[in-house]
Design an enzyme around this catalytic site. Sequence first.
Site: not given
Length: 289
Positions: A33, A35, A37, A60, A184-186
């Site tokens: 997570l 900011e 999220h 997914q 992004s988490s990525r």
Amino acid sequence: MKIVKTVNEVREIIKNWKKQGLSIGFVPTMGYLHEGHQSLIRAAGENDKVVVSIFVNPIQFGPNEDFASYPRDLDRDTEKCNEAGADLIFAPEASEMYEPDFCTFVNMNGPTDELCGKSRPGHFKGVCTVVSKLFNIVTPDKAYFGQKDAQQLAVIRRMTRDLSISTEIVGCPIIREEDGLAKSSRNTYLNDEERKAALVISRSLNEGRKIIESGENDLNKVIGQIKLLIEKEPLAKIDYVKAVNADSIQPINTADGKILIAAAVYIGKTRLIDNFIIERNAADDSNNA
Ligand code: AMP
């Protein structure tokens, strides 16, 4: 704040809350997570109770995508949820969500045909299926989704309408790093050089927005300009840059209505997405001309 791993535990807690007449806000995530999220969790604070799901949903991801390497850290996520005011984390194992003989899916045509739906076959089937399951488990009054994933937001809105799901879908704005990169988490996959290069996405989209704001109605020209700017960055490889109607996700050529300009770009091996939405009324423009 409680962390539970089984469907039965969630159901028990929710049943109790509902008995007390409490409203429930829900934020589905894949964890790691940030900011972005947390902004959804804070928005969900308008309800009496806030539930966050943390689940890297295997169905997914395509076979050559980053399911195995997707970042996971439940301790870190727990802190972030606490900080943002969540009441319950649901963090199931894949086996809790999918029995070995699982065979029922939610499939959509139309809003899933373009953009990420085209680049990632089966992605939205996985998203719609898991979100339906999560909605059935949590039975939220409201669920919060980021405009960062603008197509996903449109797809979930359509799915809840089409399947008469009573949960209200709330869209929340994109949270960005100070320099403009969408959180992004990525982003954790990027090395220093790639992190700098990744800025080209938000900067080019911003230029595109300015071109529309200055009165350009030909969206093909706008998309062409955005692509040119992105292509100047050697580490960037465009997956798509496209103009679509923000609700139907169908391609559009002329700036009219609610326009979504969306991009997916590889920076090195990392695929990042970003977008903006702008409203235009072509009839007004011609009246003013
Ligand atoms: P994910 O964990 O990537 O599946 O994202 C979970 C939810 O957080 C989705 O509704 C995303 O759209 C939202 N989200 C992710 N990044 C951002 C961001 N930078 N700003 C706002 N919402 C975001």
